[in-house]
Design a protein around this motif. Structure first.
Motif, PDB file in Angstrom:
ATOM      1  N   MET A 185       1.047  -1.355   0.170  1.00 16.74           N
ATOM      2  CA  MET A 185      -0.299   0.234  -0.443  1.00 16.74           C
ATOM      3  C   MET A 185       0.705   1.423  -0.010  1.00 16.74           C
ATOM      4  O   MET A 185       2.301   1.341   0.715  1.00 16.74           O
ATOM      5  CB  MET A 185      -0.872   0.062   1.837  1.00 16.74           C
ATOM      6  N   TYR A 233       1.423   4.891   1.437  1.00 18.85           N
ATOM      7  CA  TYR A 233       1.069   5.893   2.439  1.00 18.85           C
ATOM      8  C   TYR A 233       1.862   7.075   2.047  1.00 18.85           C
ATOM      9  O   TYR A 233       2.666   7.507   1.838  1.00 18.85           O
ATOM     10  CB  TYR A 233       1.524   5.356   3.970  1.00 18.85           C
ATOM     11  N   ALA A 264       4.484  -2.388   3.199  1.00 20.51           N
ATOM     12  CA  ALA A 264       3.372  -3.693   3.512  1.00 20.51           C
ATOM     13  C   ALA A 264       1.847  -3.527   4.160  1.00 20.51           C
ATOM     14  O   ALA A 264       0.867  -3.739   3.225  1.00 20.51           O
ATOM     15  CB  ALA A 264       4.301  -4.919   3.875  1.00 20.51           C
ATOM     16  N   ASP A 265       1.438  -2.630   5.021  1.00 25.30           N
ATOM     17  CA  ASP A 265       0.723  -2.429   5.660  1.00 25.30           C
ATOM     18  C   ASP A 265       0.992  -0.673   6.676  1.00 25.30           C
ATOM     19  O   ASP A 265       2.397  -0.257   6.474  1.00 25.30           O
ATOM     20  CB  ASP A 265       0.464  -3.784   6.684  1.00 25.30           C
ATOM     21  N   LEU A 266       0.254  -1.218   7.579  1.00 21.13           N
ATOM     22  CA  LEU A 266       0.176   0.489   8.647  1.00 21.13           C
ATOM     23  C   LEU A 266       0.934   0.405   9.140  1.00 21.13           C
ATOM     24  O   LEU A 266       2.229   0.953   9.677  1.00 21.13           O
ATOM     25  CB  LEU A 266      -1.243   0.740   9.252  1.00 21.13           C
ATOM     26  N   ASP A 267       1.636  -0.588   9.860  1.00 21.90           N
ATOM     27  CA  ASP A 267       2.797  -1.129  10.660  1.00 21.90           C
ATOM     28  C   ASP A 267       4.548  -0.826   9.983  1.00 21.90           C
ATOM     29  O   ASP A 267       4.721   0.537  10.724  1.00 21.90           O
ATOM     30  CB  ASP A 267       2.863  -2.255  11.050  1.00 21.90           C
ATOM     31  N   LEU A 282       4.192   2.896   9.770  1.00 23.04           N
ATOM     32  CA  LEU A 282       4.229   4.145  11.230  1.00 23.04           C
ATOM     33  C   LEU A 282       5.234   3.307  11.906  1.00 23.04           C
ATOM     34  O   LEU A 282       5.945   4.666  12.324  1.00 23.04           O
ATOM     35  CB  LEU A 282       3.328   3.398  12.610  1.00 23.04           C
ATOM     36  N   PRO A 304      -3.439   6.503   4.432  1.00 22.76           N
ATOM     37  CA  PRO A 304      -2.849   5.973   3.129  1.00 22.76           C
ATOM     38  C   PRO A 304      -3.757   6.842   1.869  1.00 22.76           C
ATOM     39  O   PRO A 304      -4.441   7.784   2.046  1.00 22.76           O
ATOM     40  CB  PRO A 304      -4.288   4.880   3.650  1.00 22.76           C
ATOM     41  N   ARG A 348       1.824  -8.108  -6.222  1.00 23.62           N
ATOM     42  CA  ARG A 348       2.957  -7.780  -6.705  1.00 23.62           C
ATOM     43  C   ARG A 348       3.753  -8.676  -6.409  1.00 23.62           C
ATOM     44  O   ARG A 348       5.151  -8.257  -7.614  1.00 23.62           O
ATOM     45  CB  ARG A 348       3.085  -7.358  -4.603  1.00 23.62           C
ATOM     46  N   HIS A 381      -5.117  -2.695  17.942  1.00 23.41           N
ATOM     47  CA  HIS A 381      -4.339  -2.258  17.561  1.00 23.41           C
ATOM     48  C   HIS A 381      -4.351  -0.281  17.604  1.00 23.41           C
ATOM     49  O   HIS A 381      -5.897  -0.194  17.653  1.00 23.41           O
ATOM     50  CB  HIS A 381      -4.146  -2.080  15.750  1.00 23.41           C
ATOM     51  N   ALA A 426      -3.284   2.483  16.671  1.00 24.97           N
ATOM     52  CA  ALA A 426      -3.657   3.403  15.616  1.00 24.97           C
ATOM     53  C   ALA A 426      -5.168   3.054  15.727  1.00 24.97           C
ATOM     54  O   ALA A 426      -6.052   4.206  14.853  1.00 24.97           O
ATOM     55  CB  ALA A 426      -3.629   3.154  14.095  1.00 24.97           C
ATOM     56  N   LYS A 462      -9.674  -1.357   7.189  1.00 19.13           N
ATOM     57  CA  LYS A 462      -9.157  -1.812   5.660  1.00 19.13           C
ATOM     58  C   LYS A 462      -8.142  -0.699   5.088  1.00 19.13           C
ATOM     59  O   LYS A 462      -7.402  -0.862   4.139  1.00 19.13           O
ATOM     60  CB  LYS A 462     -11.341  -1.794   5.569  1.00 19.13           C
ATOM     61  N   ALA A 463      -9.039   0.602   5.416  1.00 21.91           N
ATOM     62  CA  ALA A 463      -8.059   1.098   4.205  1.00 21.91           C
ATOM     63  C   ALA A 463      -6.809   2.173   4.941  1.00 21.91           C
ATOM     64  O   ALA A 463      -6.411   2.113   3.262  1.00 21.91           O
ATOM     65  CB  ALA A 463      -9.212   2.794   4.541  1.00 21.91           C
ATOM     66  N   ALA A 464      -6.219   1.905   6.187  1.00 31.57           N
ATOM     67  CA  ALA A 464      -5.641   1.906   6.508  1.00 31.57           C
ATOM     68  C   ALA A 464      -4.609   1.032   6.479  1.00 31.57           C
ATOM     69  O   ALA A 464      -3.117   1.350   6.727  1.00 31.57           O
ATOM     70  CB  ALA A 464      -5.330   3.259   7.815  1.00 31.57           C
ATOM     71  N   GLY A 465      -5.216  -0.451   6.282  1.00 34.33           N
ATOM     72  CA  GLY A 465      -3.738  -1.476   5.910  1.00 34.33           C
ATOM     73  C   GLY A 465      -3.101  -2.001   7.062  1.00 34.33           C
ATOM     74  O   GLY A 465      -2.261  -1.463   6.981  1.00 34.33           O
ATOM     75  N   ILE A 466      -4.547  -1.634   8.334  1.00 36.50           N
ATOM     76  CA  ILE A 466      -3.968  -2.296   9.598  1.00 36.50           C
ATOM     77  C   ILE A 466      -3.743  -3.865   9.454  1.00 36.50           C
ATOM     78  O   ILE A 466      -4.000  -4.388   9.415  1.00 36.50           O
ATOM     79  CB  ILE A 466      -4.823  -1.793  10.891  1.00 36.50           C
ATOM     80  N   PRO A 467      -2.620  -4.329   9.776  1.00 39.47           N
ATOM     81  CA  PRO A 467      -1.948  -5.644   9.857  1.00 39.47           C
ATOM     82  C   PRO A 467      -3.099  -6.310  10.532  1.00 39.47           C
ATOM     83  O   PRO A 467      -3.388  -6.220  10.881  1.00 39.47           O
ATOM     84  CB  PRO A 467      -1.040  -5.775   9.607  1.00 39.47           C
ATOM     85  N   HIS A 480       9.409  -7.115  17.859  1.00 42.63           N
ATOM     86  CA  HIS A 480      10.680  -5.388  18.063  1.00 42.63           C
ATOM     87  C   HIS A 480       9.141  -5.038  18.336  1.00 42.63           C
ATOM     88  O   HIS A 480       9.502  -3.982  19.445  1.00 42.63           O
ATOM     89  CB  HIS A 480      11.688  -4.677  17.412  1.00 42.63           C
ATOM     90  N   LEU A 481       8.136  -5.111  18.019  1.00 45.47           N
ATOM     91  CA  LEU A 481       7.043  -4.390  18.623  1.00 45.47           C
ATOM     92  C   LEU A 481       5.788  -5.198  19.288  1.00 45.47           C
ATOM     93  O   LEU A 481       5.492  -4.629  19.984  1.00 45.47           O
ATOM     94  CB  LEU A 481       6.154  -4.229  17.352  1.00 45.47           C
ATOM     95  N   ARG A 536       2.790  -3.733  21.660  1.00 42.95           N
ATOM     96  CA  ARG A 536       1.565  -4.190  21.424  1.00 42.95           C
ATOM     97  C   ARG A 536       0.609  -4.943  22.100  1.00 42.95           C
ATOM     98  O   ARG A 536      -0.038  -4.618  22.492  1.00 42.95           O
ATOM     99  CB  ARG A 536       1.263  -5.027  19.910  1.00 42.95           C
TER     100      ARG A 536
END
Lengths: 112, 355
Positions: A1, A3, A83-86, A89, A108, B39, B78, B80, B125-130, B137-138, B142
């Motif tokens: 995606m 951003y 790849a994603d929001l993470d 960020l 996004p 991709r 998440h 976010a 969906k829109a922001a691509g939250i995995p 490391h996260l 989380r």
């Protein structure tokens, strides 16, 4: 995606740092610009150079300064592929503005 | 095959509100996996791709939602997303509660809750939250966020009509089972279980009953000992974090004779972990219970908690014990001014009458 990472920083925050820290901060901005995931980046002139335009009742009105009257102004932005929001960020958190009293807004990009 | 895949991929993207958010999230994850495959196709090319595609599709099949629960939890919690959204989505998608029930628990209309859920889902969906368990490391940050959401749900259980306390414990059990080596997951579960075991004794009709005065025959001793087992596991895993320490405190307070000295030490540890003035207040209470109300009052008077009901009620209680009646009255009156719930008001009114 894709951003957009929009950098809202207090003007002069980086310049006010000690030499070594300032160099490190610039290096971080350059590093993201050089990163393979960065599709483009724009650095804006200071907020004082901005003109905001509105059309009201057919008349074009201009005001001196940025649209939002806040301490932090949009200083520039990166367009990144992540790849994603993470991942996006994490890139954002690595930018100096995020830790120097400003913020990096991550959005996004609308896909056509 | 490739064509079928392409057609399916075109159909899958969802529009509108799905009936089952759990399945919906898995679907979204699947879509994202397809995007990724697309991709990779441009990069890697040809035959190996189809094998990958099939494997990923099987992995995200609706029938294996159970095995995707951990991913689901991390997606719902998440950071976010707005905290309201995280809580609502966790109850709906992980807990399986009906939207109407969640709305009732949070004292909002069903329409409002629907919008809240839909806003959260749209952002995922829109922001691509995995749809994934975060990498090493996260993970610590989380996991903290997940634990905070579950604890928030648990604490909401006090006020709402739906028994969110039991629901939070169920979610905590799911999390502890899915992350068996995370001490704080066990610590939080133990804390909620031990606390929840005393819920029937905490109220007498509309009245709040303090620990000292609680009818212990109303405690669920089975759940307390089950909570203790979970706590032992947390400690065996090396857990010394905030939830583990709170669970230890909660457990110490179920003892026939409470070792307030030990409780005070645990609160001191919690103060170091959280730097919270509310925790300092609790520490002072334990110090008073351990036999030193003067030191406790001294500690409390340093705290900047003027807008906090329990600051004033605690001060009132300590002043009463020290025989400073007028000051005690003033402190209880201030507490009463700040009280919003009926049980709190009734409790403070009774205290004032006793003075």
């Amino acid at each position: 995606m894709q951003y957009a990472l929009m950098i809202y920083a207090e003007p002069g925050a980086v310049e006010a740092l000690a030499d070594a820290e300032r160099e490190a901060a610039y290096a971080q901005y350059f590093a993201l610009a050089e990163d393979a995931r960065c599709l483009g980046n724009v650095r804006l002139q200071p907020g004082e150079t901005a003109t905001s335009v509105r059309v009201v009742g057919g008349r074009t009105l201009m005001t001196d300064g940025p649209f939002a009257d806040t301490k932090e102004v949009l200083g520039g932005f990166y367009l990144v592929e992540a790849a994603d929001l993470d991942e996006a960020l994490e890139l954002a958190a690595g930018l100096p503005a995020a830790r120097l009293g400003g913020a990096v807004e991550v959005r996004p990009v609308m896909q056509r | 095959m490739q064509e079928a895949f392409a057609i399916a991929a075109k159909r899958w993207p969802v529009s509108g509100t799905p009936a089952n958010p759990g399945a919906w999230l898995v679907t979204t994850a699947r879509n994202r996996a397809i995007d990724r495959i697309r991709r990779e196709r441009t990069l890697a090319e040809k035959t190996p791709l189809l094998c990958v595609a099939e494997a990923v599709m099987d992995e995200f099949d609706d029938t294996v939602i159970k095995d995707e629960r951990l991913e689901l939890i991390f997606t719902c919690c998440h950071p976010a997303l707005s905290l309201d959204g995280q809580v609502a989505l966790t109850l709906r998608a992980v807990g399986g509660l009906e939207t109407a029930d969640i709305a009732r628990a949070f004292l909002v209309s069903e329409e409002t809750m629907k919008r809240r859920l839909s806003r959260a889902k749209t952002k995922i969906k829109a922001a691509g939250i995995p749809f994934a368990v975060p990498g090493p490391h996260l993970l610590p940050d989380r996991l903290d966020a997940v634990l905070a959401v579950l604890y928030l749900i648990y604490n909401e259980g006090y006020s709402g009509r739906v028994d969110l306390g039991a629901e939070a414990i169920r979610l905590g059990q799911v999390l502890a089972a899915l992350m068996p080596d995370e001490p704080e997951a066990h610590g939080l579960l133990a804390l909620m279980m031990i606390h929840h075991a005393r819920r029937r004794a905490r109220f007498s009709g509309e009245d709040l009953v303090l620990l000292d005065d609680q009818d212990r025959s109303l405690w669920d001793m089975g759940q307390i000992s089950a909570g203790r087992t979970v706590l032992d596991r947390a400690i065996a895993l090396g857990g010394r974090g905030a939830y583990v320490v709170q669970a230890v405190i909660s457990w110490l307070q179920t003892r026939e004779r409470i070792d307030w000295q030990q409780v005070a030490e645990m609160y001191q540890r919690l103060v170091e972990l959280t730097s919270s003035p509310v925790v300092e207040l609790n520490h002072a209470v334990a110090v008073a219970q351990a036999g030193n109300p003067t030191a406790a009052l001294h500690a409390i008077d340093r705290l900047d908690l003027d807008g906090y009901l329990y600051f004033h009620s605690t001060r009132g209680e300590l002043l009463r014990r020290l025989g400073r009646h007028d000051e005690a009255l003033a402190a209880y009156r201030r507490a009463l001014d700040l009280a919003t719930s009926t049980p709190e008001r009734r409790f403070l009114t009774r205290r004032l009458e006793q003075l």
